[in-house]
Design a protein around this motif. Structure first.
Motif, short mmCIF file in Angstrom:
data_model
loop_
_atom_site.label_atom_id
_atom_site.label_comp_id
_atom_site.label_asym_id
_atom_site.label_seq_id
_atom_site.Cartn_x
_atom_site.Cartn_y
_atom_site.Cartn_z
N ASP A 1 39.97 14.57 35.98
CA ASP A 1 38.79 14.03 35.75
C ASP A 1 39.09 12.52 35.42
O ASP A 1 38.43 11.63 35.54
N HIS B 1 37.87 9.58 37.69
CA HIS B 1 38.26 9.93 38.94
C HIS B 1 37.79 9.34 40.22
O HIS B 1 38.65 9.20 41.21
N ASP B 2 36.44 9.07 40.15
CA ASP B 2 36.12 8.36 41.28
C ASP B 2 37.05 7.24 41.60
O ASP B 2 37.18 6.83 42.97
N ARG C 1 41.45 16.77 44.52
CA ARG C 1 40.95 17.44 43.34
C ARG C 1 41.95 18.37 42.33
O ARG C 1 42.65 19.24 43.08
N GLU D 1 43.12 21.11 40.55
CA GLU D 1 42.73 22.51 40.05
C GLU D 1 43.64 23.27 39.25
O GLU D 1 45.03 23.48 39.79
#
Length: 889
Positions: free
Chosen positions: A312, A349-350, A365, A367
């Protein structure tokens, strides 16, 4: 009781279907006399336009009119349809391939469901007569469904074909790159073998026999780059040191001369020693031989693309490390994108994905199998059979319209009298056992500052009771409550309160609600409206009946056993009991001793309290209770869930706190250039008022922060630097001293240590118990910081008619005061063609031969302008005064 509720519903439906002849004529835009004639021709004579027309009579009239126009008027055409068809459309995106060959295909799924009445189904069974039109419609529906299935299969086939093509192209590209790399490796290996073969041919092998001295051929001439070796010719000349003459049995050639004195060494050692110069310095290596040896550095033939796992948020330094790049390069790329961040700051994150792709790498991403995943897995295991539950009713409306008084009458307690100023400042949660059943009530504040509280109450509730005063009508917070209820998709029941007053007008309230798209049942809508009086109790039973009836229609159900979950309604910090959270159980059963996670707080339930102060052992669905035992004060609106043990609760809470901290750092870091330029454009004259806000409950803190920060404008910015629940502590006082802030205590007080710091440093401390007093006081303090403003106000205008010359005063203007009043002590301006040509003051103001202090409108006077003699007829002399005005928000 259920049967009675259904009968009441049927009665209301029948009443809503009835109308008078006059209203029917207005609806169909037909004169009343003509409609009466048509009804009489249809066999239904009526005596007057105010008689009631039933639905059956309407259908009969419609059939008569259709027959008059030559159409079939069978009863089936105007009857209620026997089936309902619902069409749904859903669009999804399917991504195939990877890398640069990634393809996104839009897949549209259309569903159509048809619900048929039982009698229609029975008619369609084998052996029964089937309507040809019905059979034709069913066949069309079947063909439409088959066409939709074929389209869906075709879309999936095309998507799979595109994916296979993308994979085939990717595989061919990889094979071509592999073949090219193998060809380069083969060419490089052959070149290395040729160089090694040349070096081996230049050096003699170990143990090779040398030819005899006598049999050796004539000496070769010396190479052009070497001088011929000197020999002893009998004239005393000595050979040079290092020549092959010093070693017997060696040919006098260039190859053997390089290894003089090294024949006892192996070929490898001779080759190593030959690579050094006579002075001990190694020979420079050939540039083209770099990287050709085994284990040497090979320059990559193509850019290296890395897959970077990003969560994030991530710091710029960690991102640079994953990209195997310098931190300064990543910072430079961020600057080019317009994000100003240092190497130690955190980006979201973006932003991290954008800068990673900008640098030529691929972002994925991150995980992780974290505590949240374990929590979700444990919740999925808990399942049960839903059972009926009590409704949750939220009382909403404008301030002072009687919401708490209504709930007070239902509960038979006195709540409003205990609230400061007679207005509700918190969300109150109660469950009441009425003769109609158990109902849970949520009482929300009606003041404009508590918008978030009302929105939170609308999300938690099943039914919204909108209280509107009959003598006041629809007000701003009434409209806001309607918007919250519609946004949450909750049915509304309108309680028209205060009908016992002489100026009450319920019809006006209903008409005003029509503008907000809330239509009463008697007007053809679906909203129940009940006239009540919270003071006398009139209509309260009807309101409870309406609530129970609406709850029966909703068919409210929840799992009554298992681990509980719900939402925090309100939270506070009690000095003796610690953090206290008022929660609403929405599913499961909450018991003493359970471990629970509530936002970023966790703990074990030490005690449960209901609204009466009792301590129940457990709480089921739709029951509000107070919970003790949390690690801190949770935020209002947070969800809570019961977990199996304390370890999982602590891990989930700590992970959420870490994510919240990262999000806060992301907000503080990475300022964009546009934002900085906008701040620079505001100017340096903006004042800042710092505040430290402490309140008794979390909802009040939230409302105060939103209301106070909304007072900011271009001249002053109100900054809440610290806020929290509980009393004013020593740390709050130190923060106020450091930032020169004003401390606001809402229903809380400062302790002894905090008071000493406040008194010693002269900190401004103010106590409040009503929220609009806080807003008014902050406005006054902010207005004091803004200072005063000098304004000019025109008080009179005189028009010059003639100019006279005086030896004492110079040019004297004969004027007529056309507006206001001209005073001698005030400054003036001379205007010509509405343009200011001179600013100064009056030297003399006369009326006839007497000096006067002022001349009013419509009177003539003589004006002498000080230090100005160029007054002409037609000019205007404007008299004004300067006033000081206090700036306000």
């Amino acid at each position: 009781m259920l049967l009675a509720g259904r009968r009441q519903t049927e009665h209301r439906i029948r009443m809503s279907q009835q109308t008078t002849i006059r209203k029917l004529a207005e609806l169909v835009n037909t004169p009343v006399e003509k409609l009466l004639e048509q009804l009489a021709e249809a066999g239904m004579p009526f005596s007057g336009p105010d008689q009631v027309v039933t639905s059956a009579e309407k259908i009969k009239l419609l059939g008569f009119l259709r027959r008059m126009h030559g159409k079939d008027s069978s009863a089936e055409e105007v009857a209620v349809p026997k089936k309902i068809t619902l069409a749904r459309r859903k669009v999804q995106e399917l991504t195939v391939g990877g890398g640069r060959s990634k393809t996104t295909v839009a897949v549209e799924v259309r569903q159509k469901r048809t619900y048929v009445k039982p009698d229609a189904v029975a008619a369609s069974r084998p052996g029964d007569a089937i309507d040809p039109l019905e059979a034709e419609r069913l066949e069309a529906l079947r063909k439409l469904e088959e066409s939709r299935q074929r389209n869906l299969a075709e879309q999936q086939r095309l998507a799979e074909l595109d994916r296979q093509r993308a994979e085939e192209a990717e595989r061919k590209r990889r094979e071509e790159e592999e073949a090219r790399r193998r060809a380069e490796e083969e060419a490089r290996r052959k070149a290395e073998e040729e160089e090694r073969a040349k070096a081996a041919a230049a050096a003699p092998a170990d143990g090779q026999e040398k030819p005899a001295q006598a049999a050796r051929p004539a000496p070769r001439p010396a190479p052009p780059h070497r001088a011929a070796p000197e020999r002893d010719d009998g004239r005393g000349s000595k050979p040079k040191r290092g020549s092959n003459v010093m070693v017997a049995g060696l040919d006098d050639d260039d190859t053997t001369s390089r290894f003089a004195g090294q024949l006892h060494l192996s070929a490898a050692e001779r080759a190593r020693r030959s690579s050094t110069r006579p002075g001990g310095r190694p020979k420079p290596r050939r540039q083209e031989s770099r990287g050709s040896g085994v284990g040497g550095f090979e320059r990559p033939t193509a850019p290296v693309v890395r897959e970077v796992a990003i969560g994030d948020s991530i710091t710029v330094a960690d991102l640079a490390q994953k990209l195997a790049m310098k931190g300064s390069d990543v910072v430079k790329a961020l600057f080019k994108m317009g994000v100003m961040a240092t190497i130690n700051q955190t980006i979201d994150h973006d932003t991290a994905v954008l800068v990673t792709e900008e640098l030529g790498h691929k972002a994925v991403r991150a995980e992780t199998d974290d505590a949240e995943s374990e929590l979700l897995a444990s919740l999925e295991q808990v399942q049960g059979e839903p059972v009926p539950r009590p409704p949750v009713v939220t009382i909403m409306g404008h301030v002072d319209h009687g919401k708490t008084s209504l709930l007070d009458y239902i509960r038979r307690t006195k709540v409003a009298s205990a609230e400061a100023g007679g207005i509700t400042q918190h969300i109150g949660a109660y469950h009441v056992e009425t003769p109609k059943g158990v109902i849970s009530f949520l009482d929300t504040p009606g003041h404009a500052a508590f918008t978030s509280m009302r929105a939170r109450g609308a999300k938690l509730t099943d039914i919204v009771v909108l209280v509107v005063a009959a003598d006041d009508g629809v007000m701003p917070q009434t409209k806001e409550a309607i918007q919250h209820a519609k946004a949450a998709g909750v049915p509304i029941i309108v309680a028209i309160n205060k009908i016992d007053k002489s100026d009450a007008d319920p019809l006006r309230v209903k008409n005003e609600l029509l503008a907000e798209e809330v239509v009463a049942e008697e007007f053809g809508g679906d909203t129940q409206m009940v006239a009540i009086s919270a003071k006398t109790g009139q209509g309260i039973d009807d309101l409870l009946d309406a609530i129970i009836l609406q709850a029966e229609l909703l068919e409210l159900k929840a799992v009554a056993e298992g681990r509980a979950r719900g939402t925090v309604i309100e939270s506070s910090l009690d000095k003796g009991r610690g953090p206290v959270a008022t929660v609403l159980v929405q599913e499961g059963r909450l018991r003493k001793g359970d471990y629970m996670v509530c936002g970023v707080q966790y703990g074990r339930v030490r005690a449960l309290f209901d609204e009466t102060g009792g301590q129940p052992e457990s709480a089921g669905p739709s029951i509000p209770v107070q919970v003790l035992g949390l690690s801190g004060v949770p935020d209002a609106g947070d969800d809570f869930v019961v977990v199996k043990d304390e370890r999982l609760a602590k891990d989930v809470a700590q992970q959420r706190e870490a994510k919240r901290r990262e999000s806060r750092l992301v907000k503080q870091a990475g300022n964009r250039m546009e934002d900085i330029m906008a701040q620079m454009g505001q100017g340096e004259g903006q004042q800042v008022l710092n505040l430290v806000v402490k309140a008794d409950v979390q909802g009040s803190v939230e409302a105060l922060k939103q209301s106070l920060t909304a007072l900011s404008n271009d001249l002053i910015r109100i900054n809440v630097i610290s806020s929290g629940v509980g009393g004013i502590t020593e740390s709050d006082a130190n923060v106020a001293v450091t930032t020169k802030a004003t401390i606001i205590g809402f229903n809380v007080r400062a302790d002894a240590s905090a008071r000493r710091i406040i008194e010693a440093n002269g900190v401004d401390l103010r106590y409040f118990s009503i929220i609009y007093d806080v807003i008014d006081q902050v406005k006054q303090v902010a207005s004091g910081l803004l200072g005063k403003e000098i304004r000019e106000e025109i008080i009179g205008i005189a028009e010059v008619r003639e100019v006279f010359r005086s030896s004492k005063f110079g040019a004297v203007a004969g004027c007529m005061v056309v507006e206001g009043v001209v005073k001698r002590s005030k400054p003036i301006r001379v205007l010509r063609d509405n343009t200011v040509i001179f600013e100064g003051e009056l030297e003399s103001l006369r009326r006839f031969k007497e000096n006067v202090d002022e001349v009013r409108s419509g009177m003539e006077c003589g004006i002498g302008v000080k230090e100005y003699n160029d007054v002409k007829p037609g000019d205007q002399i404007e008299c004004y005064e300067r006033i000081e005005v206090q700036r306000t928000l």
